[in-house]
Design a protein around this motif. Sequence first.
Motif, PDB file in Angstrom:
ATOM      1  N   GLU A  78      20.187  65.989  54.171  1.00  0.00           N
ATOM      2  CA  GLU A  78      21.535  65.398  54.056  1.00  0.00           C
ATOM      3  C   GLU A  78      21.624  63.763  54.007  1.00  0.00           C
ATOM      4  O   GLU A  78      22.521  63.254  54.149  1.00  0.00           O
ATOM      5  N   LYS A  79      20.204  63.161  54.089  1.00  0.00           N
ATOM      6  CA  LYS A  79      20.379  61.717  53.877  1.00  0.00           C
ATOM      7  C   LYS A  79      21.054  60.940  55.097  1.00  0.00           C
ATOM      8  O   LYS A  79      21.977  60.395  54.972  1.00  0.00           O
ATOM      9  N   ARG A 100      25.072  61.622  64.771  1.00  0.00           N
ATOM     10  CA  ARG A 100      24.549  61.506  63.508  1.00  0.00           C
ATOM     11  C   ARG A 100      25.085  60.095  62.710  1.00  0.00           C
ATOM     12  O   ARG A 100      26.203  59.609  63.191  1.00  0.00           O
ATOM     13  N   PHE A 101      24.269  59.710  61.830  1.00  0.00           N
ATOM     14  CA  PHE A 101      24.515  58.226  61.279  1.00  0.00           C
ATOM     15  C   PHE A 101      24.339  58.500  59.693  1.00  0.00           C
ATOM     16  O   PHE A 101      23.229  58.979  59.410  1.00  0.00           O
ATOM     17  N   TYR A 158      14.296  68.621  59.890  1.00  0.00           N
ATOM     18  CA  TYR A 158      15.421  69.287  59.307  1.00  0.00           C
ATOM     19  C   TYR A 158      15.581  69.893  57.724  1.00  0.00           C
ATOM     20  O   TYR A 158      15.982  70.828  57.287  1.00  0.00           O
ATOM     21  N   LYS A 159      14.631  68.999  56.836  1.00  0.00           N
ATOM     22  CA  LYS A 159      14.633  69.205  55.740  1.00  0.00           C
ATOM     23  C   LYS A 159      13.770  70.850  55.364  1.00  0.00           C
ATOM     24  O   LYS A 159      14.303  71.404  54.891  1.00  0.00           O
ATOM     25  N   ASP A 160      12.729  70.934  56.184  1.00  0.00           N
ATOM     26  CA  ASP A 160      11.977  71.996  56.233  1.00  0.00           C
ATOM     27  C   ASP A 160      13.136  73.311  56.562  1.00  0.00           C
ATOM     28  O   ASP A 160      13.027  74.316  56.120  1.00  0.00           O
ATOM     29  N   ASN A 161      13.731  72.960  57.602  1.00  0.00           N
ATOM     30  CA  ASN A 161      14.525  74.125  58.069  1.00  0.00           C
ATOM     31  C   ASN A 161      15.674  74.401  57.114  1.00  0.00           C
ATOM     32  O   ASN A 161      15.885  75.673  56.893  1.00  0.00           O
TER      33      ASN A 161
END
Length: 488
Positions: A455-456, A466-467, A297-300
């Motif tokens: 988004e940590k 999501r958590f 997700y970070k890459d995206n």
Amino acid sequence: MNNSSLWIKDLKIKKYKVLNKNINTDILIIGGGLTGLSCAYYLKNSNLNICLVESGYIGMGVSSKTTGKVTYLQETIYTDIEEKTSFDTAKKYFNSQKFAINEIKKIIDTNKIDCNFYKVKSYIFTDNDDDIENIENEKNLLEKFGVKVKKHDSINIKLNSKYAISTDDTYIFHPIKFIYSLKELCEKDNVNIYEQTKIIEIKKKKDNYICYTKNVKIKAKKVIIACHYPFFLKPFFLPLKVHNEKSYVTASIVKDYKDEIFITSKIPTKSIRYHKDNDNYLIYLSNSHNICNSVNYKDNFNKTISEAKKLKLNPKYVWSNEDLITVDKIPYIGRLEENNDNLLIGTGYNTWGMTNSVLAGYILSDIIKGNKNEFEELTNPLRTLNCSGVIVNIGSNLKSIIQNKVSKNKNWYNNIKFETRNGKSVAIYNDGKKEHIVYTTCPHLGCTLIFNEFEKTWDCPCHASRFDIDGKCIKGPSKYNISYKEKD
Ligand SMILES: Cc1cc2nc3c(=O)[nH]c(=O)nc-3n(C[C@H](O)[C@H](O)[C@H](O)COP(=O)(O)OP(=O)(O)OC[C@H]3O[C@@H](n4cnc5c(N)ncnc54)[C@H](O)[C@@H]3O)c2cc1C
């Protein structure tokens, strides 16, 4: 750069009570996004006692992260629906979207809602020769439905385009201002609203449903499931009938505002709209993917940000969002069980939930009031679905489960250690100040969670629970947290 949606900047949140005692109600609406509020809006003058419960805060789910387009030009959806069902069904879906746009207009006019609702021209475009035929087919269908469609060889946006079509009579708005106005109208008409009140179980008892939170229960004659991805499997088995699509969005301050909105015909979608308040913003969405794929997700996020920068934008807000894609591209709005008007659902909007949430309010309120609704059959969740679509959903879920189980130690993760404690897999994230320890398996259906370093959060690549970094569930379908406890 602000790591949240543009729509919640400057927001004055009015918080509601947590439900802390058992209650009885005629109608329980589970979920306070646009679907839940639309249902409450259409039912508020029905002399029925209505209670709406929200696990977090009103409007802060998927609805707070949309791009807020109110349009019937929805990629090439009519071509898709015709291919998967029939011309007549595609036409009915078109009619439902035109109807919903008019309803939104009517609600805004009647109640004098200030929500930056503006008329815009909608475009679908492509920079790929292979997609031109698809868009031309969409144009032909729209013309058969009676829409005036313009053709363009190139369009005046920052993105490359080889072919485009456009239509009029479509809109944009500020989704949260609209939802907050509905919330105030419902509250004024005695809808009881509770926040931080999460339903974790529903049981049928004689003629009622008993809905349980961790601490209290609500006895309701009728229940509307408006919580996006339901927390239960039975009835309906939704995971077989949807997949999640995730996208990344930036909002940047620009000099000029344009009354035009743009979207590509196919996934990976690129979408543009403008928004004006004290400044003008350009909202740019890209890199959409089936949540089971592209799990870095970070890459995206970084890809979307660097694309925005290439367009000479300077993103001020950046966020991600997921929506449910159905097998036949038609929402699931209606009865969850045959001949049962007391357990209803509105979900599966294929990223077009501004119109479809309001449509859900209209259809579900009619079912509750015992009125026949012209779109009830179209969106019936119990309609027969094409088997191959269901198999594709099962396949991609399984692929994701297996892929993530076998490659647990993602080499792109920074500052994370994996261990086994008390016989269970845990991940230890060190933020430089302290360690945050969570279980790495999603309590919903057992998928291995992915760390979303941007988004940590810990995100489920199968069903989009999501958590937060301490394991608190911030988005369903999971009913439970994943926080590690020393003696578990
Ligand atoms: C990137 C992106 C862009 C989009 N842009 C557009 C657009 O431009 N135009 C358009 O028409 N559509 C758009 N959509 C689609 C649209 O945003 C959604 O379809 C719509 O917001 C869904 O609304 P909802 O009320 O069903 O869900 P939500 O807004 O998620 O509301 C559900 C609520 O239920 C609550 N909840 C969950 N579980 C429980 C529980 N157990 N108990 C109590 N409460 C619970 C949640 O906290 C949440 O607040 C977009 C989607 C994406 C992903």
